[in-house]
Design an enzyme around this catalytic site. Structure first.
Site, PDB file in Angstrom:
ATOM      1  N   GLN A  17       0.829  -1.214   0.000  1.00 22.16           N
ATOM      2  CA  GLN A  17       0.000   0.000   0.000  1.00 22.16           C
ATOM      3  C   GLN A  17       0.868   1.271   0.000  1.00 22.16           C
ATOM      4  OE1 GLN A  17      -3.611   1.394   2.720  1.00 22.16           O
ATOM      5  NE2 GLN A  17      -1.703   1.617   3.857  1.00 22.16           N
ATOM      6  N   SER A 132       6.182   1.916  13.831  1.00 23.26           N
ATOM      7  CA  SER A 132       4.731   1.734  13.947  1.00 23.26           C
ATOM      8  C   SER A 132       4.222   2.073  15.341  1.00 23.26           C
ATOM      9  CB  SER A 132       4.413   0.267  13.642  1.00 23.26           C
ATOM     10  OG  SER A 132       3.145  -0.071  14.137  1.00 23.26           O
ATOM     11  N   GLU A 134       2.308   0.260  16.778  1.00 20.94           N
ATOM     12  CA  GLU A 134       2.297  -1.018  17.492  1.00 20.94           C
ATOM     13  C   GLU A 134       3.472  -1.125  18.464  1.00 20.94           C
ATOM     14  OE1 GLU A 134       0.139  -4.005  17.421  1.00 20.94           O
ATOM     15  OE2 GLU A 134      -1.093  -2.292  16.918  1.00 20.94           O
ATOM     16  N   TYR A 156       5.305  -8.835  15.965  1.00 16.78           N
ATOM     17  CA  TYR A 156       5.365  -7.745  14.990  1.00 16.78           C
ATOM     18  C   TYR A 156       5.844  -6.464  15.680  1.00 16.78           C
ATOM     19  CZ  TYR A 156       3.974  -3.887  12.039  1.00 16.78           C
ATOM     20  OH  TYR A 156       3.996  -2.725  11.316  1.00 16.78           O
TER      21      TYR A 156
HETATM   22  P1  NDP Z   1       1.848  -3.903   3.051  1.00 18.32           P
HETATM   23  O1  NDP Z   1       1.600  -5.172   3.795  1.00 18.32           O
HETATM   24  O2  NDP Z   1       0.821  -3.373   2.134  1.00 18.32           O
HETATM   25  O3  NDP Z   1       3.194  -4.063   2.215  1.00 18.32           O
HETATM   26  C1  NDP Z   1       4.292  -4.769   2.728  1.00 18.32           C
HETATM   27  C2  NDP Z   1       5.380  -4.831   1.678  1.00 18.32           C
HETATM   28  O4  NDP Z   1       6.477  -5.582   2.216  1.00 18.32           O
HETATM   29  C3  NDP Z   1       4.964  -5.522   0.369  1.00 18.32           C
HETATM   30  O5  NDP Z   1       5.593  -4.876  -0.704  1.00 18.32           O
HETATM   31  C4  NDP Z   1       5.518  -6.937   0.556  1.00 18.32           C
HETATM   32  O6  NDP Z   1       5.829  -7.577  -0.656  1.00 18.32           O
HETATM   33  C5  NDP Z   1       6.800  -6.620   1.292  1.00 18.32           C
HETATM   34  N1  NDP Z   1       7.285  -7.791   2.019  1.00 18.32           N
HETATM   35  C6  NDP Z   1       6.688  -8.433   3.034  1.00 18.32           C
HETATM   36  N2  NDP Z   1       7.428  -9.483   3.429  1.00 18.32           N
HETATM   37  C7  NDP Z   1       8.511  -9.517   2.621  1.00 18.32           C
HETATM   38  C8  NDP Z   1       9.629 -10.366   2.517  1.00 18.32           C
HETATM   39  N3  NDP Z   1       9.821 -11.403   3.338  1.00 18.32           N
HETATM   40  N4  NDP Z   1      10.554 -10.096   1.557  1.00 18.32           N
HETATM   41  C9  NDP Z   1      10.382  -9.028   0.727  1.00 18.32           C
HETATM   42  N5  NDP Z   1       9.346  -8.192   0.774  1.00 18.32           N
HETATM   43  C10 NDP Z   1       8.425  -8.437   1.718  1.00 18.32           C
HETATM   44  O7  NDP Z   1       2.239  -2.818   4.168  1.00 18.32           O
HETATM   45  P2  NDP Z   1       1.987  -1.230   4.181  1.00 18.32           P
HETATM   46  O8  NDP Z   1       2.311  -0.672   2.865  1.00 18.32           O
HETATM   47  O9  NDP Z   1       0.693  -0.965   4.825  1.00 18.32           O
HETATM   48  O10 NDP Z   1       3.096  -0.782   5.243  1.00 18.32           O
HETATM   49  C11 NDP Z   1       4.419  -0.443   4.848  1.00 18.32           C
HETATM   50  C12 NDP Z   1       5.343  -0.533   6.057  1.00 18.32           C
HETATM   51  O11 NDP Z   1       4.895   0.347   7.071  1.00 18.32           O
HETATM   52  C13 NDP Z   1       5.411  -1.911   6.712  1.00 18.32           C
HETATM   53  O12 NDP Z   1       6.731  -2.070   7.192  1.00 18.32           O
HETATM   54  C14 NDP Z   1       4.443  -1.817   7.865  1.00 18.32           C
HETATM   55  O13 NDP Z   1       4.819  -2.707   8.884  1.00 18.32           O
HETATM   56  C15 NDP Z   1       4.651  -0.368   8.278  1.00 18.32           C
HETATM   57  N6  NDP Z   1       3.523   0.281   8.902  1.00 18.32           N
HETATM   58  C16 NDP Z   1       2.295   0.300   8.294  1.00 18.32           C
HETATM   59  C17 NDP Z   1       1.247   0.981   8.840  1.00 18.32           C
HETATM   60  C18 NDP Z   1      -0.109   1.009   8.213  1.00 18.32           C
HETATM   61  O14 NDP Z   1      -1.073   1.363   8.914  1.00 18.32           O
HETATM   62  N7  NDP Z   1      -0.237   0.691   6.935  1.00 18.32           N
HETATM   63  C19 NDP Z   1       1.421   1.736  10.108  1.00 18.32           C
HETATM   64  C20 NDP Z   1       2.765   1.684  10.638  1.00 18.32           C
HETATM   65  C21 NDP Z   1       3.760   0.990  10.039  1.00 18.32           C
HETATM   66  P3  NDP Z   1       4.783  -8.586  -1.370  1.00 18.32           P
HETATM   67  O15 NDP Z   1       3.823  -7.687  -2.112  1.00 18.32           O
HETATM   68  O16 NDP Z   1       5.642  -9.372  -2.286  1.00 18.32           O
HETATM   69  O17 NDP Z   1       4.145  -9.384  -0.284  1.00 18.32           O
HETATM   70  P1  GDR Z   2      -3.356  -3.352  13.240  1.00 17.71           P
HETATM   71  O1  GDR Z   2      -4.427  -3.431  12.044  1.00 17.71           O
HETATM   72  O2  GDR Z   2      -3.245  -4.642  13.966  1.00 17.71           O
HETATM   73  O3  GDR Z   2      -3.708  -2.146  14.051  1.00 17.71           O
HETATM   74  O4  GDR Z   2      -1.995  -3.132  12.445  1.00 17.71           O
HETATM   75  P2  GDR Z   2      -5.676  -4.388  11.788  1.00 17.71           P
HETATM   76  O5  GDR Z   2      -6.515  -3.658  10.814  1.00 17.71           O
HETATM   77  O6  GDR Z   2      -5.274  -5.775  11.449  1.00 17.71           O
HETATM   78  O7  GDR Z   2      -6.402  -4.440  13.214  1.00 17.71           O
HETATM   79  C1  GDR Z   2      -6.926  -3.273  13.828  1.00 17.71           C
HETATM   80  C2  GDR Z   2      -7.791  -3.676  15.026  1.00 17.71           C
HETATM   81  O8  GDR Z   2      -8.980  -4.306  14.545  1.00 17.71           O
HETATM   82  C3  GDR Z   2      -9.249  -5.432  15.358  1.00 17.71           C
HETATM   83  N1  GDR Z   2     -10.079  -6.390  14.612  1.00 17.71           N
HETATM   84  C4  GDR Z   2      -9.712  -7.046  13.512  1.00 17.71           C
HETATM   85  N2  GDR Z   2      -8.587  -6.996  12.776  1.00 17.71           N
HETATM   86  C5  GDR Z   2      -8.502  -7.763  11.661  1.00 17.71           C
HETATM   87  N3  GDR Z   2      -7.410  -7.698  10.908  1.00 17.71           N
HETATM   88  N4  GDR Z   2      -9.527  -8.586  11.273  1.00 17.71           N
HETATM   89  C6  GDR Z   2     -10.686  -8.677  11.990  1.00 17.71           C
HETATM   90  O9  GDR Z   2     -11.600  -9.437  11.640  1.00 17.71           O
HETATM   91  C7  GDR Z   2     -10.792  -7.862  13.157  1.00 17.71           C
HETATM   92  N5  GDR Z   2     -11.782  -7.665  14.063  1.00 17.71           N
HETATM   93  C8  GDR Z   2     -11.338  -6.771  14.941  1.00 17.71           C
HETATM   94  C9  GDR Z   2      -7.874  -5.966  15.714  1.00 17.71           C
HETATM   95  O10 GDR Z   2      -7.949  -6.844  16.815  1.00 17.71           O
HETATM   96  C10 GDR Z   2      -7.142  -4.660  15.990  1.00 17.71           C
HETATM   97  O11 GDR Z   2      -7.366  -4.247  17.299  1.00 17.71           O
HETATM   98  C11 GDR Z   2      -1.903  -2.241  11.344  1.00 17.71           C
HETATM   99  C12 GDR Z   2      -0.849  -2.803  10.382  1.00 17.71           C
HETATM  100  O12 GDR Z   2      -0.856  -2.022   9.209  1.00 17.71           O
HETATM  101  C13 GDR Z   2       0.538  -2.740  11.007  1.00 17.71           C
HETATM  102  O13 GDR Z   2       1.511  -3.104  10.011  1.00 17.71           O
HETATM  103  C14 GDR Z   2       0.787  -1.316  11.484  1.00 17.71           C
HETATM  104  O14 GDR Z   2       2.067  -1.244  12.088  1.00 17.71           O
HETATM  105  C15 GDR Z   2      -0.286  -0.895  12.453  1.00 17.71           C
HETATM  106  O15 GDR Z   2      -1.552  -0.952  11.797  1.00 17.71           O
HETATM  107  C16 GDR Z   2      -0.079   0.548  12.949  1.00 17.71           C
END
Ligand code: NDP
Ligand code: GDR
Length: 337
Positions: A17, A132, A134, A156
């Protein structure tokens, strides 16, 4: 007159994303954009590179594995970036309970390998680490700032604390321009389907299209500070434009329950979430993060960053996008009810 050579940026996790929004943003700014992807992604672009559809021809993709220092070293040597954004991670908190070991391996070693390769090959390259909220986990104070103590609740979260500390250590030990963003949840129509917001908005679309009758969810009382990914990647870029590296919280300063997200999403489609959402104890996590709320005042003061897209607009954009993709029109239902 000579044109200035383009700044080169290297993005790990470019297929995700945030990676896709960041790549678009950097291209608009005139960067030459390089991305690290898994080899399987290059071999199966129709399925694995979909978020990059609009920009594929304008970016350079390099195959590497987060598990291999040699492959990361090779990509950094080829791209010679001026800025490196490390976004790749096993990012699904829930999955980290099922596979603690691979989450820790990919997220900690991957970060370490990339930091080490940058230090060894392009030490002046500016580095961004995707930290994050988290990391705060069972947060000690509300709202959370850059000074709030970390208390992660999953491997994580632990892996992100380790990445954050590695990034700080490379900054202090080797003088690298290495910064961490402490980003709170950010969503968009490009969010993975496993995360709760997209699970809800795509669930609404499936129900409207008659392909599903219910939506099973876990903890509806969890509270999150949800912003829009398109705006959050701008915060990453701003961090790397500062003279000094530092760490910043990026958040909206508003928190909502999962229940509210569901209520608003179904209501936008003219439905009552109570008729469709089925609580499922199997979807609860062994250790939950109950409440997150970020204070982004430092980012506002130093980076000039603040969010503009609010909770309701985010919900609407995501529901509308999923309904469009499913071939249904939410507002027709809304006005008919
Ligand atoms: P996504 O899950 O959408 O994307 C993760 C990316 O990491 C993908 O391109 C995936 O590749 C790649 N990846 C995962 N595992 C591996 C691996 N073993 N080797 C190589 N590439 C890998 O995450 P977001 O874009 O939402 O988040 C980006 C970053 O920000 C992440 O590090 C996430 O933990 C962190 N983050 C996200 C937040 C959020 O709310 N979205 C909040 C705070 C932090 P592939 O497509 O091939 O699976
Ligand atoms: P989070 O996102 O764990 O905050 O991590 P997620 O959307 O998975 O969960 C948010 C909250 O929703 C509750 N929940 C559920 N979650 C999922 N996935 N599916 C369900 O059915 C469901 N029902 C309730 C969860 O328990 C949780 O409390 C995301 C990721 O993008 C991380 O990589 C990033 O670091 C953090 O946000 C900030």
């Amino acid at each position: 007159m000579f044109a200035m050579p383009a700044q080169r940026a290297l993005i790990s996790g470019i297929t995700g994303q945030d990676g896709s929004y960041l790549a678009e943003f950097l291209l608009e700014k005139g960067y030459e954009v390089h991305g690290i992807v898994r080899r399987v992604a290059i071999e199966d672009p129709e399925h694995r590179l979909t978020r990059l559809d609009g920009i594929r021809s304008r970016i350079k993709l390099h195959a590497a594995s987060l598990e291999s220092y040699a492959s990361i070293h090779q990509v950094v040597a080829r791209a010679e970036p001026h800025e490196c954004y490390h976004l790749a991670a096993q990012s699904f908190v829930s999955y980290s309970f099922d596979d603690e070991f691979s989450t820790l391996n990919a997220n900690i070693n991957g970060t370490h390998y990339l930091l080490a390769a940058v230090k060894n090959i392009v030490p002046r390259c500016r580095f961004y680490f995707a930290g994050s909220s988290e990391m705060f986990g069972k947060a000690e104070e509300v709202p959370q700032t850059e000074r709030t103590r970390f208390h992660p609740r999953s491997t994580y979260g632990i892996s992100k604390v380790a990445g954050f500390e590695l990034t700080r250590n490379y900054r202090e030990a080797y003088g690298m321009h290495a910064s961490s963003g402490i980003l709170f949840n950010h969503e968009s129509p490009r969010r993975g389907y496993e995360f709760v917001t997209r699970k809800i908005t795509s669930g609404v679309a499936r129900i409207l299209a008659g392909r599903s009758k219910e939506l099973r969810l876990g903890n509806l009382d969890a509270q999150r500070d949800w912003g829009h990914a398109r705006e959050y990647v701008q915060g990453m870029w701003l961090m790397l434009q500062q003279d000094e590296p530092d760490d910043y919280v990026i958040a909206t300063g508003e928190t909502h329950t999962v229940r509210e997200f569901a209520e608003k999403s179904f209501a936008h489609a003219g439905l009552d979430y109570r008729d469709y959402v089925v609580p499922d104890p199997d979807l609860f996590r062994p250790a939950e993060v109950n409440m997150l709320l970020g204070d982004a005042n430092k980012a506002k003061a130093k980076l000039g960053w603040s969010h503009r897209i609010g909770f309701e607009a985010l919900v609407r954009e995501m529901v509308d996008a999923d309904c469009r993709a499913a071939g249904v029109e939410p507002r027709v239902h809304a006005s008919a009810s």
